[in-house]
Design an enzyme around this catalytic site. Structure first.
Site, mmCIF file in Angstrom:
data_model
loop_
_atom_site.group_PDB
_atom_site.id
_atom_site.type_symbol
_atom_site.label_atom_id
_atom_site.label_comp_id
_atom_site.label_asym_id
_atom_site.label_seq_id
_atom_site.Cartn_x
_atom_site.Cartn_y
_atom_site.Cartn_z
ATOM 1 N N ARG A 3 0.827 -1.079 0.593
ATOM 2 C CA ARG A 3 0.064 -0.163 0.654
ATOM 3 C C ARG A 3 1.098 1.198 0.020
ATOM 4 O O ARG A 3 2.052 0.821 0.335
ATOM 5 C CB ARG A 3 -0.998 0.454 0.934
ATOM 6 C CG ARG A 3 -0.244 -0.213 2.722
ATOM 7 C CD ARG A 3 -0.841 -0.288 4.019
ATOM 8 N NE ARG A 3 -2.131 1.374 4.416
ATOM 9 C CZ ARG A 3 -0.653 1.888 4.374
ATOM 10 N NH1 ARG A 3 -0.178 1.886 5.551
ATOM 11 N NH2 ARG A 3 -1.633 3.539 5.051
ATOM 12 N N ARG A 8 -3.702 9.485 3.241
ATOM 13 C CA ARG A 8 -4.942 9.750 4.175
ATOM 14 C C ARG A 8 -5.407 11.436 3.911
ATOM 15 O O ARG A 8 -5.213 11.702 3.324
ATOM 16 C CB ARG A 8 -4.096 10.602 5.294
ATOM 17 C CG ARG A 8 -2.920 9.669 6.585
ATOM 18 C CD ARG A 8 -2.418 10.502 7.657
ATOM 19 N NE ARG A 8 -1.329 9.384 7.984
ATOM 20 C CZ ARG A 8 -0.227 9.228 8.400
ATOM 21 N NH1 ARG A 8 -0.186 11.413 8.980
ATOM 22 N NH2 ARG A 8 0.400 8.401 9.250
ATOM 23 N N ARG A 15 20.644 -3.053 0.902
ATOM 24 C CA ARG A 15 20.659 -1.631 -0.064
ATOM 25 C C ARG A 15 21.346 -0.809 0.818
ATOM 26 O O ARG A 15 21.194 -0.849 2.593
ATOM 27 C CB ARG A 15 19.295 -0.893 0.184
ATOM 28 C CG ARG A 15 18.359 -1.075 -0.799
ATOM 29 C CD ARG A 15 17.087 -0.077 -0.994
ATOM 30 N NE ARG A 15 16.331 -0.825 -0.673
ATOM 31 C CZ ARG A 15 16.017 1.042 0.298
ATOM 32 N NH1 ARG A 15 16.948 2.206 -0.644
ATOM 33 N NH2 ARG A 15 15.340 1.074 0.750
ATOM 34 N N ARG A 33 17.380 12.694 0.348
ATOM 35 C CA ARG A 33 16.105 13.992 1.217
ATOM 36 C C ARG A 33 17.391 14.163 2.247
ATOM 37 O O ARG A 33 18.881 13.967 1.757
ATOM 38 C CB ARG A 33 16.122 12.349 2.646
ATOM 39 C CG ARG A 33 15.820 11.179 2.521
ATOM 40 C CD ARG A 33 14.928 11.018 4.131
ATOM 41 N NE ARG A 33 15.848 9.589 4.960
ATOM 42 C CZ ARG A 33 15.193 9.193 5.228
ATOM 43 N NH1 ARG A 33 13.720 9.042 5.795
ATOM 44 N NH2 ARG A 33 15.582 7.608 6.221
ATOM 45 N N GLU A 81 21.185 12.394 2.557
ATOM 46 C CA GLU A 81 21.442 11.009 1.983
ATOM 47 C C GLU A 81 21.427 11.057 0.889
ATOM 48 O O GLU A 81 19.987 10.199 0.484
ATOM 49 C CB GLU A 81 19.871 9.903 2.911
ATOM 50 C CG GLU A 81 19.873 8.968 3.280
ATOM 51 C CD GLU A 81 19.090 8.224 4.178
ATOM 52 O OE1 GLU A 81 18.312 8.977 4.935
ATOM 53 O OE2 GLU A 81 17.718 7.997 3.866
ATOM 54 N N TYR A 140 13.990 -6.078 8.450
ATOM 55 C CA TYR A 140 14.213 -4.520 9.386
ATOM 56 C C TYR A 140 13.385 -4.029 10.009
ATOM 57 O O TYR A 140 12.369 -4.991 10.832
ATOM 58 C CB TYR A 140 13.712 -3.677 7.676
ATOM 59 C CG TYR A 140 13.404 -2.033 7.953
ATOM 60 C CD1 TYR A 140 14.262 -1.222 8.580
ATOM 61 C CD2 TYR A 140 12.238 -1.711 9.670
ATOM 62 C CE1 TYR A 140 14.771 0.001 9.053
ATOM 63 C CE2 TYR A 140 12.437 -0.584 9.898
ATOM 64 C CZ TYR A 140 13.503 0.251 9.272
ATOM 65 O OH TYR A 140 13.462 1.452 10.354
ATOM 66 N N ASP A 191 12.429 -1.980 13.285
ATOM 67 C CA ASP A 191 12.610 -0.487 13.924
ATOM 68 C C ASP A 191 13.083 -1.024 15.425
ATOM 69 O O ASP A 191 13.243 -2.275 15.560
ATOM 70 C CB ASP A 191 11.206 0.007 14.029
ATOM 71 C CG ASP A 191 10.936 0.840 13.110
ATOM 72 O OD1 ASP A 191 11.589 0.959 12.506
ATOM 73 O OD2 ASP A 191 9.408 1.428 12.738
HETATM 74 P P1 FDA Z 1 22.009 -2.940 15.257
HETATM 75 O O1 FDA Z 1 22.916 -3.287 13.452
HETATM 76 O O2 FDA Z 1 22.203 -1.774 15.591
HETATM 77 O O3 FDA Z 1 23.529 -4.010 15.701
HETATM 78 C C1 FDA Z 1 24.356 -4.834 15.642
HETATM 79 C C2 FDA Z 1 25.803 -4.715 16.334
HETATM 80 O O4 FDA Z 1 26.632 -5.882 15.225
HETATM 81 C C3 FDA Z 1 26.836 -3.366 14.684
HETATM 82 O O5 FDA Z 1 26.502 -2.943 16.454
HETATM 83 C C4 FDA Z 1 27.661 -4.107 14.523
HETATM 84 O O6 FDA Z 1 28.738 -3.499 14.356
HETATM 85 C C5 FDA Z 1 27.223 -5.620 15.219
HETATM 86 N N1 FDA Z 1 28.430 -6.540 14.482
HETATM 87 C C6 FDA Z 1 28.471 -7.730 13.261
HETATM 88 N N2 FDA Z 1 29.152 -8.097 13.061
HETATM 89 C C7 FDA Z 1 29.607 -8.449 13.407
HETATM 90 C C8 FDA Z 1 31.011 -8.943 14.291
HETATM 91 N N3 FDA Z 1 31.264 -9.953 13.342
HETATM 92 N N4 FDA Z 1 31.689 -9.113 15.649
HETATM 93 C C9 FDA Z 1 31.960 -7.910 15.999
HETATM 94 N N5 FDA Z 1 30.415 -7.326 16.145
HETATM 95 C C10 FDA Z 1 29.238 -6.902 14.926
HETATM 96 N N6 FDA Z 1 14.079 2.242 13.580
HETATM 97 C C11 FDA Z 1 13.276 3.337 14.409
HETATM 98 O O7 FDA Z 1 12.391 2.500 15.519
HETATM 99 N N7 FDA Z 1 12.994 4.474 13.549
HETATM 100 C C12 FDA Z 1 13.987 5.098 13.388
HETATM 101 O O8 FDA Z 1 13.882 6.358 12.278
HETATM 102 C C13 FDA Z 1 14.979 4.084 12.517
HETATM 103 N N8 FDA Z 1 15.857 5.054 11.794
HETATM 104 C C14 FDA Z 1 16.373 3.680 10.671
HETATM 105 C C15 FDA Z 1 17.458 4.347 9.821
HETATM 106 C C16 FDA Z 1 18.173 3.912 9.204
HETATM 107 C C17 FDA Z 1 19.177 4.549 7.589
HETATM 108 C C18 FDA Z 1 18.345 2.214 9.683
HETATM 109 C C19 FDA Z 1 18.873 1.535 9.091
HETATM 110 C C20 FDA Z 1 17.666 1.507 10.477
HETATM 111 C C21 FDA Z 1 16.461 2.437 10.903
HETATM 112 N N9 FDA Z 1 16.187 1.949 12.167
HETATM 113 C C22 FDA Z 1 14.984 3.036 12.769
HETATM 114 C C23 FDA Z 1 16.367 0.654 12.675
HETATM 115 C C24 FDA Z 1 18.035 0.771 14.059
HETATM 116 O O9 FDA Z 1 18.604 0.979 13.814
HETATM 117 C C25 FDA Z 1 17.479 -0.653 13.777
HETATM 118 O O10 FDA Z 1 16.385 -1.426 14.672
HETATM 119 C C26 FDA Z 1 18.464 -1.484 15.325
HETATM 120 O O11 FDA Z 1 19.640 -0.995 14.214
HETATM 121 C C27 FDA Z 1 17.826 -2.804 15.613
HETATM 122 O O12 FDA Z 1 19.420 -3.342 16.021
HETATM 123 P P2 FDA Z 1 20.429 -4.683 16.052
HETATM 124 O O13 FDA Z 1 20.714 -4.914 17.663
HETATM 125 O O14 FDA Z 1 19.353 -5.635 15.480
HETATM 126 O O15 FDA Z 1 21.454 -4.205 14.886
#
Ligand code: FDA
Length: 379
Positions: A172, A176, A255, A286, A311, A359, A361
């Site tokens: 979708r 609104r 991506r 953006r 960005e 993905y 949040d």
């Molecule tokens: P996250 O990626 O944060 O952490 C994983 C960690 O593992 C990283 O620090 C990485 O370095 C580490 N790692 C990976 N491989 C490793 C290895 N081999 N050895 C040691 N460490 C390792 N959410 C939201 O609620 N509101 C928002 O506005 C946004 N905006 C947003 C913008 C963009 C551009 C993105 C990409 C994402 C968001 N998000 C978001 C989502 C948010 O970033 C996401 O929910 C969290 O990062 C998830 O946390 P994780 O711990 O799962 O992963």
């Protein structure tokens, strides 16, 4: 050490915090030089303005359990997210709403009139038989709005002609028929009062938690590595699932984003935190202007300088930061194969956005970590 957590993002820190509170000794490693994963933020050194290093992060949730949990570590401001878009040199409110429609068509339609107009314009294609993203987008919102606000923006995000993009990427498109332009519909919304990093550090601040930065789980020259530790103790792994298995089933597609940051000698560049650029002739998608995330800091932020971040979106190479799953059919098949392999990894728990190729949040990452702790680890 009773538990190793690989990755200090919200998923890993939630597990670590819960385990530490239950008396376990936890080590958290991260290959980056800082804590917090993609939610990490830091103050731009010349202005003191808080910049979200990996793209704008807005906290919002309707999950009461998560809301109660996060409030143990931070308070939240009353920030409400709104986004605007600059199409052909005119600024419109997003998500597309009655204000956008009336401005775009230079009209004063009522909700019912606008709905009837969009229905008529959308009649060009049928959602059920649409062949690609373009046809499906037109079937959902009609050609004029699709071309203005969605077509080129999505093409820029995916670096792909909308004819060639699958209709599956959209179920979708938000329209609104009121003037409500709040970006999120959740019960709770706000930004951490003293910043993301303070919040993330408080989660890790426990005598049972030892955080080691700049440590890569796959680097066999350091002791906390996969070969040495898998099978020896429970491990929560939040890195990329395909990397864990040395890409045995192929690399999953992501991506990534490139950010161009600039400090400008103006007090206010765009009057709002996020301005989208949906047109094809502008290369970025953006511009973020970070001071607008914290209007309550007006006294401490400089009034003659601002920080903006453009960005750009593109497909990730292996050396890039993975941000959004591409999720093609091949990716989905690969993910199923990795899930099978993961079942065979004794005492390794895959979580977070990279470990599950989803993905998430922030509130979802935290919520799913609380569930994993409760159901799988707290035994
Ligand atoms: P996250 O990626 O944060 O952490 C994983 C960690 O593992 C990283 O620090 C990485 O370095 C580490 N790692 C990976 N491989 C490793 C290895 N081999 N050895 C040691 N460490 C390792 N959410 C939201 O609620 N509101 C928002 O506005 C946004 N905006 C947003 C913008 C963009 C551009 C993105 C990409 C994402 C968001 N998000 C978001 C989502 C948010 O970033 C996401 O929910 C969290 O990062 C998830 O946390 P994780 O711990 O799962 O992963």
């Amino acid at each position: 050490m009773d538990l190793l957590v690989v990755g200090s993002g919200f998923f890993g820190l939630t597990i670590a915090e819960r385990a530490a509170a239950a008396g376990r000794k936890v080590t958290v490693i991260d290959r980056r030089h800082h804590i917090g994963g993609n939610a990490y933020s830091e103050n731009e050194p010349t202005t003191g303005i808080e910049v979200h290093r990996y793209g704008a992060h807005l906290f919002h949730t309707s999950n009461e359990k998560v809301w109660e949990y996060v409030n143990r570590f931070t308070t939240f401001t009353s920030y409400v997210h709104r986004v605007y878009t600059n199409h052909s040199g005119v600024v419109y409110p997003l998500p597309v709403n009655l204000g956008t429609i009336n401005q775009f068509f230079q009209a004063a339609y009522s909700p019912d009139q606008a709905r009837a107009l969009i229905r008529e314009q959308a009649g060009e294609f049928d959602v059920r038989t649409a062949q690609n993203f373009e046809e499906k987008g037109i079937a959902l919102v009609g050609r004029p709005l699709f071309e203005a606000f969605f077509r080129d923006y999505t093409a820029k995000q995916w670096q792909t002609d909308p004819h060639k993009l699958s209709g599956d990427i959209v179920s979708r498109l938000p329209v609104r028929y009121t003037y409500d332009n709040r970006y999120f519909n959740d019960t709770h919304e706000g930004l951490p009062t003293d910043g993301y990093t303070a919040w993330l550090e408080r989660m890790a601040d426990h005598p049972n938690i030892d955080v080691k930065l700049s440590v890569d789980f796959f680097d066999a020259s350091q002791p906390l590595n996969r070969k040495a530790l898998v099978g020896q103790l429970p491990i929560v792994y939040t890195g990329p699932v395909d990397r864990y298995f040395d890409y045995a089933e192929g690399a999953l597609g992501w991506r990534t984003l490139d950010f161009e940051e600039e400090v400008l000698d103006v007090g206010d560049f765009q009057g709002t935190s996020v301005m989208n650029y949906p047109d094809a002739d502008v290369p970025y998608t953006r511009i973020h202007e970070f001071k607008h995330f914290h209007p309550e800091r007006a006294e401490v932020y400089p009034d003659d300088k601002t920080v903006v971040m453009r960005e750009f979106s593109r497909f990730a190479e292996r050396s890039d930061e993975p941000y959004y799953p591409v999720n093609t059919e091949d990716d989905r098949a690969g993910l199923l194969a990795y899930r099978e392999l993961a079942k065979g990894e004794k005492d390794v728990f895959f979580g977070g956005r990279l470990g599950t190729y989803k993905y998430l949040d922030m509130h979802m990452a935290i919520g799913s970590a609380l569930t994993m702790w409760q159901n799988e680890l707290n035994g």
